[in-house]
Design a protein around this motif. Structure first.
Motif: not given
Ligand code: SAM
Length: 216
Positions: A150-152, A191-200, A209-216
């Motif tokens: 996720l970081k890459s 992991w998303m937080k450590n990759a610099g991504l926020k839940p949106s 199943r979950y369907f989650l969106v993250y953004s910069k």
């Protein structure tokens, strides 16, 4: 003689180590041809809600999307149509054995904007850094080092780029009873937080199943 035995022993040790590392880097892997039969099984496809998912992604004409772990390519044609011929779909997989099927599906649908990409274990290896949406469908739990991956991924996104993850709620998927093959919402959030991504967005579409969106 002693030196020769030592060299043979070291060679065997290095070979065994490389094999075990290779196998561990992708979890629960199978040969592409065999895996495709499961991925394309009638019951699975009928339950995927592909068109609803793609509609919810809100892709725009001209946009670029990376489908990580594209497998047999079920999503490529709907994604390609959503971004229109001026957009781009990168169908990334760690196993090039899937690529002929992806290309065949694109050819049959007369879409010309799908490009297959051979990814690395912790990096999608994309040829561009202007990706609007990175899409993981039923994939993240197969990647061993999810945090590094996720970081890459984050490094390939545009400033308004998003990452969508659809995966099984722990205990509700085909890998029930194998926690190493499950990804919880809480793990993902870290992991998303450590990759610099926020839940949106948390899209409610499936019971299992979950369907989650993250953004910069
Ligand atoms: C369960 S299949 C899902 C295929 C497709 N997304 C779908 O939902 O039909 C998981 C896919 O992820 C791929 N995969 C596993 N680890 C990967 C990695 N590190 N990078 C890219 N693809 C990977 C596998 O080769 C396989 O094609």
């Amino acid at each position: 003689m002693r030196n020769r035995r030592m060299l043979i022993f070291l060679g065997l040790f290095a070979f065994t180590l490389s094999l075990s590392q290779g196998a561990a880097a992708q979890l629960a892997s199978r040969p592409a041809e065999e895996w495709s039969k499961t991925l394309e099984a009638h019951d699975r496809v009928a339950n995927l809600k592909m068109d609803e998912i793609v509609a919810k992604l809100g892709l725009k004409p001209g946009g670029s999307v990376a489908d990580i772990g594209a497998g047999s390519g079920l999503f490529e044609v709907p994604l390609a149509k959503a971004v229109s011929p001026s957009g781009k779909v990168y169908a990334v997989d760690i196993d090039a054995g899937f690529f002929p099927q992806i290309k065949r599906k694109a050819d049959e649908a007369h879409v010309t904007n799908v490009q297959t990409v051979l990814g690395k274990y912790t990096d999608p290896n994309l040829p561009a850094k202007n990706i609007d949406l990175v899409f993981f469908h039923d994939v993240l739990h197969h990647i061993e080092d999810r945090a590094a991956y996720l970081k890459s991924v984050s490094g390939y996104l545009t400033p308004s780029g998003r990452v969508v993850v659809i995966d099984y709620e722990p205990g509700m998927g085909p890998h029930k009873g194998h926690p190493d093959l499950e990804v919880s919402r809480e793990q993902l959030a870290t992991w998303m937080k450590n990759a610099g991504l926020k839940p949106s967005e948390d899209v409610k579409m499936f019971p299992d199943r979950y369907f989650l969106v993250y953004s910069k």
